[in-house]
Design an enzyme around this catalytic site. Sequence first.
Site, PDB file in Angstrom:
ATOM      1  N   GLU A 169       0.850  -1.195   0.000  1.00 49.14           N
ATOM      2  CA  GLU A 169       0.000   0.000   0.000  1.00 49.14           C
ATOM      3  C   GLU A 169       0.888   1.248   0.000  1.00 49.14           C
ATOM      4  OE1 GLU A 169      -3.623   1.879   2.723  1.00 49.14           O
ATOM      5  OE2 GLU A 169      -2.158   0.527   3.659  1.00 49.14           O
ATOM      6  N   LYS A 213      -9.837   2.456  -2.517  1.00 48.87           N
ATOM      7  CA  LYS A 213     -10.059   1.910  -1.174  1.00 48.87           C
ATOM      8  C   LYS A 213     -11.403   2.357  -0.613  1.00 48.87           C
ATOM      9  CE  LYS A 213      -7.498   1.598   3.240  1.00 48.87           C
ATOM     10  NZ  LYS A 213      -6.320   2.165   3.950  1.00 48.87           N
ATOM     11  N   CYS A 215      -5.504  -2.985   2.588  1.00 48.88           N
ATOM     12  CA  CYS A 215      -5.218  -2.862   4.018  1.00 48.88           C
ATOM     13  C   CYS A 215      -6.470  -2.936   4.896  1.00 48.88           C
ATOM     14  CB  CYS A 215      -4.423  -1.581   4.260  1.00 48.88           C
ATOM     15  SG  CYS A 215      -3.526  -1.565   5.844  1.00 48.88           S
TER      16      CYS A 215
END
Length: 255
Positions: A41, A109, A143
């Site tokens: 990330e 995300k 994540c």
Amino acid sequence: MRVAALQHDIVWEDPEANFARLAPQIAAAAATDARLVVLTEMYSTGFSMRTERTAEPVDGPSVAFLVEQAKTHDVWVCASLPEQPAEVDRPYNTCCLVAPDGTVHRYRKIHPFSYAGEHEHFAAGDEFVTVEVDGVRVTLFVCYDLRFADEFWATAQRTDCYLVPANWPAPRRRHWTALLDARAIENQAYVIGVNRVGEGGRSTKLSYAGDTRILDPLGEVRAAAAGGEALLVTDIDADYVAEVRAQFPFLPDRR
């Protein structure tokens, strides 16, 4: 399909330094005959909230580096980066999956990490992204998304492998490994979780232990590393996903 996970350190807010560090690592991964190379990330900046310094346009240097590497080595390359399209007020934490011909697939995300204030600096995405990579259906997450099982469930039927690039701090490393294991077992899919190592942030000095893992559809660990930089390589097979799901038909029982 052979996949390679690059567990690497990140030079804070210095894309050019990270490009120089990662180019030989990607070359080494490609030399194993891997078809898919997965980085972390915010691979080129670290998990910085200073988006006025780090955010790039959609054709910025961080995505251009991934495109160059994909074309040079004839591989798929995946990593997340801070990317701001011209028409939006805040950037996205965008996971880019780049094909060998340079085509860029983008997942934004869905869950900014509010505990660290990410939601104040980054906009949230709202679409799932699944791409077929050499016959393997790959779904992208980033994540903190790992904590939200319902979205992995929502994409399971069309997924053979989840990619999860991360900057997951060492104090919660047990959460990281447990959640990776759970996502593989409950969705009967491969999970490739690639986490950084080293320290990040001039003020917080968070440490990262890596704990990169490649799990199979039964939750077995195919490859793992912790502590320092590492290259993990293994083969994954969409037919094996189908075989496991046929032998243990759990997904149809969901309500």
